[in-house]
Design an enzyme around this catalytic site. Structure first.
Site, PDB file in Angstrom:
ATOM      1  N   VAL A  67      -8.074  -4.448 -12.291  1.00 26.43           N
ATOM      2  CA  VAL A  67      -8.044  -5.947 -11.290  1.00 26.43           C
ATOM      3  C   VAL A  67      -6.684  -6.546 -10.821  1.00 26.43           C
ATOM      4  CG1 VAL A  67     -10.088  -6.818 -10.197  1.00 26.43           C
ATOM      5  CG2 VAL A  67     -10.812  -5.712 -11.713  1.00 26.43           C
ATOM      6  N   THR A  93       2.565   4.734  -1.473  1.00 29.36           N
ATOM      7  CA  THR A  93       1.182   5.009  -1.450  1.00 29.36           C
ATOM      8  C   THR A  93       0.974   6.052  -1.663  1.00 29.36           C
ATOM      9  OG1 THR A  93       0.543   3.764   0.160  1.00 29.36           O
ATOM     10  CG2 THR A  93       1.037   2.322  -2.131  1.00 29.36           C
ATOM     11  N   TRP A 109      -8.125   5.170   4.747  1.00 29.32           N
ATOM     12  CA  TRP A 109      -7.498   6.045   4.254  1.00 29.32           C
ATOM     13  C   TRP A 109      -8.525   7.157   4.170  1.00 29.32           C
ATOM     14  CZ3 TRP A 109      -8.544   7.514  -0.674  1.00 29.32           C
ATOM     15  CH2 TRP A 109      -9.559   6.291  -1.088  1.00 29.32           C
ATOM     16  N   ASP A 131      -3.782  -5.120  13.476  1.00 30.31           N
ATOM     17  CA  ASP A 131      -3.978  -4.531  12.108  1.00 30.31           C
ATOM     18  C   ASP A 131      -4.693  -2.696  12.376  1.00 30.31           C
ATOM     19  OD1 ASP A 131      -2.946  -3.942   9.685  1.00 30.31           O
ATOM     20  OD2 ASP A 131      -4.396  -4.768   8.733  1.00 30.31           O
ATOM     21  N   ALA A 149       3.738  -2.901   5.987  1.00 30.71           N
ATOM     22  CA  ALA A 149       3.970  -3.444   7.376  1.00 30.71           C
ATOM     23  C   ALA A 149       3.332  -4.824   7.550  1.00 30.71           C
ATOM     24  CB  ALA A 149       3.100  -2.760   8.585  1.00 30.71           C
TER      25      ALA A 149
HETATM   26 CA    CA Z   1      -1.723  -2.663   7.859  1.00 29.97          CA
END
Ligand code: CA
Length: 608
Positions: A574, A181, A408, A320, A198
């Site tokens: 979506v 991505t 991001w 995370d 991940a």
């Molecule tokens: Ca992650």
């Protein structure tokens, strides 16, 4: 005798000839190194290899940005989820990629399509492997080629003029649970790219390919593999000491899906790595271990992939805390000393400043609410993790949550103000508890947490009830209850202080651009394009584009003496997150705003 007017007109024409001589020049190593000297074009993801997203263009500035209007728009076409793509501008064209990795080129003056190339991704096969929406962040340009990441694991170079394929490489396979991505980056004739995923059982890596041929140069795994087999390099042998049990059977995580930067003078290429997988360290059989190199910042040699240094913001990640966020290179004077720094506004809520040559920790400052750690060791930057943050089977509330203090959406650094503009979630949080019923699902998401996981209908779980236990908080005072908690933070990385902040953005969405016109230009996920004065944060523009549901970061370029702002916004279709394998493609919601590329100029049309 030449009149003064004619003389200045001649000089202007000569200067303009110089400027247009730059436009369309081949994007080679020298051009990329000097990208900031060619602000008419936007030739690499972060504008420069240091990913500053600072443009020296100043035709649009604080005195006139309120006159911004639409130049033209282009229908990107359906497919995928929110727009996250940073467009590229080169040689009179804009280049973009859709969420399902369709690559397109349009005339940067008119928006007329030049070509479009569809890699025909097997969407049904790829969709279940996507953790967080079908997205693509960008492309790379090199020597007349557009280099495109394909979400199914291919890397493809297209002729920038015609869109015809020049080479194709295989980075990863869908069957191995990897997706791509992120935007590829270029360093020394190589194209570097990493893999996402991940949350699934994968072993993270990034790899370098020859940018002209697509031949694999090297691959760097971010976590060690099966120790009964030879380690790929000494760095991984060292990393294996920080794991225990049979971690490799679940991959370990550490995927590379966003931040990369290159310093050609230091000849170091920087990479951020993702969370450990599964999420709780306990389920990685690594309690109390650091788990290198997950949640880390790595510096490697682009020729060989040899690791030169690493810094791990989150040892033993259980929350995370992907440390893949933008890596921004700048030269700052800190305590009277010039420093070449690398900066990251991490998911974990700390703003890190490192010496990018040595990897030495300089500072780490909370810019959002943090409860997982009490603070950082002043010398090493190692966190003092709250013991209760290493949760067991009883739910606990932790900040930031998996969305992060910053994620991001790009920040930007303006050297004139010395400020970094960070889209921030000020009070992100989530609940965590080890899933006692955890069983490995071979080709699906394996979070290993009972609560706080992304639900199937998209979006992370809502904030938990306030009654859940939570470690004490550190970080700046959040906006008062009832006020927007997603803000744009203007952070001074030298003084380690927030200079101003204003509502809008959040960790996911809200990407920024800053310019020599003393502007910060930001997209807001609800479809707005806004501009602030870079020094003071005064709002100077707030326009609704109608492209709700996802807004790619803005870029700027100049053509025929006119400065443009451009962005890709809106939704493809979506798409639910973490769909079951074999599930049919979801239909677009009735209110879906199909995506567009939109450009803006001074005195343009009212936005339609
Ligand atoms: Ca992650």
């Amino acid at each position: 005798m030449m009149s003064r007017f004619l003389l200045s007109a001649t000089i202007a024409a000569a200067l303009s000839a110089v400027a247009s001589a730059q436009v369309g020049r081949s994007v080679d190593d020298a051009a990329l190194k000097n990208a900031a000297k060619n602000p008419a074009e936007w030739t690499t993801y972060g504008f420069t290899q240091g990913e500053t997203r600072y443009s020296p263009l100043d035709q649009i500035n604080t005195s006139n940005v309120s006159r911004l209007g639409q130049a033209w728009s282009y229908d990107i076409g359906r497919g995928g989820g929110n727009q996250e793509n940073t467009l590229l501008a080169w040689n009179g064209a804009l280049y973009g990629i859709t969420n399902w990795s369709i690559v397109y080129a349009v005339d940067a003056r008119t928006g007329k399509e030049k070509w479009r190339w569809d890699p025909e991704v097997n969407q049904a096969a790829v969709r279940p492997k996507i953790c967080c929406g079908v997205v693509q962040r960008g492309l790379a340009l090199y020597q007349g080629l557009v280099i495109a990441p394909i979400i199914d694991g291919r890397l493809i170079a297209l002729d920038a003029q015609t869109g015809k394929p020049a080479w194709e490489a295989r980075v990863s396979y869908t069957q191995d649970n990897y997706t791509i991505t992120m935007a590829p980056r270029i360093a020394k004739g190589k194209v570097l790219i990493g893999v996402s995923g991940a949350e699934l059982p994968v072993r993270g890596f990034f790899a370098a390919f020859d940018a002209l041929t697509g031949k694999l140069a090297w691959r760097f795994y971010t976590v060690p593999g099966d120790p009964s087999k030879p380690f790929e390099n000494p760095a991984l042998k060292k990393a294996a000491e920080t794991w225990s049990g049979d971690w490799w059977k679940l991959g370990g995580g550490g995927t590379v899906w966003d931040g990369m930067a290159y310093d050609p003078d230091a000849d170091l290429f920087y990479v951020g790595t993702g969370n450990g997988g599964p999420w709780p360290e306990e389920l990685r059989k690594s309690k109390g271990k650091d788990n290198l190199y997950v949640a880390s910042i790595l510096a490697v040699k682009p020729d060989t992939g040899k690791l030169e240094w690493y810094f791990q913001p989150v040892p033993g990640d259980s929350w995370d805390y992907d440390s893949v966020q933008q890596l921004l290179l700048a030269d700052l004077t800190i305590n009277g000393r010039p420093r070449k720094v690398l900066m990251q506004a991490n998911k974990d809520g700390f703003y890190y400043v490192l010496d990018r040559v040595t990897g030495q920790f300089i500072s780490g400052t909370p810019f959002a609410k943090i409860t997982w750690a009490k603070g950082l060791d002043e010398r090493s930057g190692r966190p003092f993790i709250n013991p209760e943050a290493h949760y067991g089977t009883e739910p606990i509330q932790i900040s930031p949550g998996p969305g992060g203090g910053h994620n991001w959406s790009p920040m930007s650094f303006n050297p004139a103000t010395g400020l970094v503009y960070v889209p921030t979630s000020t009070v992100s949080s989530s609940t965590f508890a080890v899933d006692t019923d955890f069983v490995v699902k071979p080709n699906q998401s394996n979070l290993g947490v009972k609560r706080g996981a992304p639900p199937k209908d998209g979006g992370f779980a809502p904030p938990p009830p306030a009654t859940l236990p939570s470690p004490p908080a550190i970080g700046p005072e959040p906006p008062p209850e009832g006020q927007p908690r997603n803000v744009l933070v203007a952070f001074d990385p030298v003084a380690k202080q927030i200079r101003w902040q204003t509502p809008g953005g959040g960790s996911i969405g809200g990407g920024t651009l800053t310019t020599a016109g003393n502007l910060v230009i930001q997209v807001i996920p609800d479809g707005r394009l806004v501009a602030y004065s870079a020094d003071k944060g005064e709002k100077l523009l707030d326009v609704q584009t109608g492209l709700k549901g996802g807004m790619g970061p803005p870029i700027t370029y100049e053509l025929d003496g006119k400065q443009y702002i451009a962005l890709a916004g809106g939704m493809g279709v979506v798409v639910a997150r973490n769909v079951e394998p074999g599930a049919p493609a979801p239909a677009p919601a009735a209110n879906t705003i199909f995506p567009k590329l939109m450009t803006f100029v001074l005195d343009g049309k009212p936005v339609q």
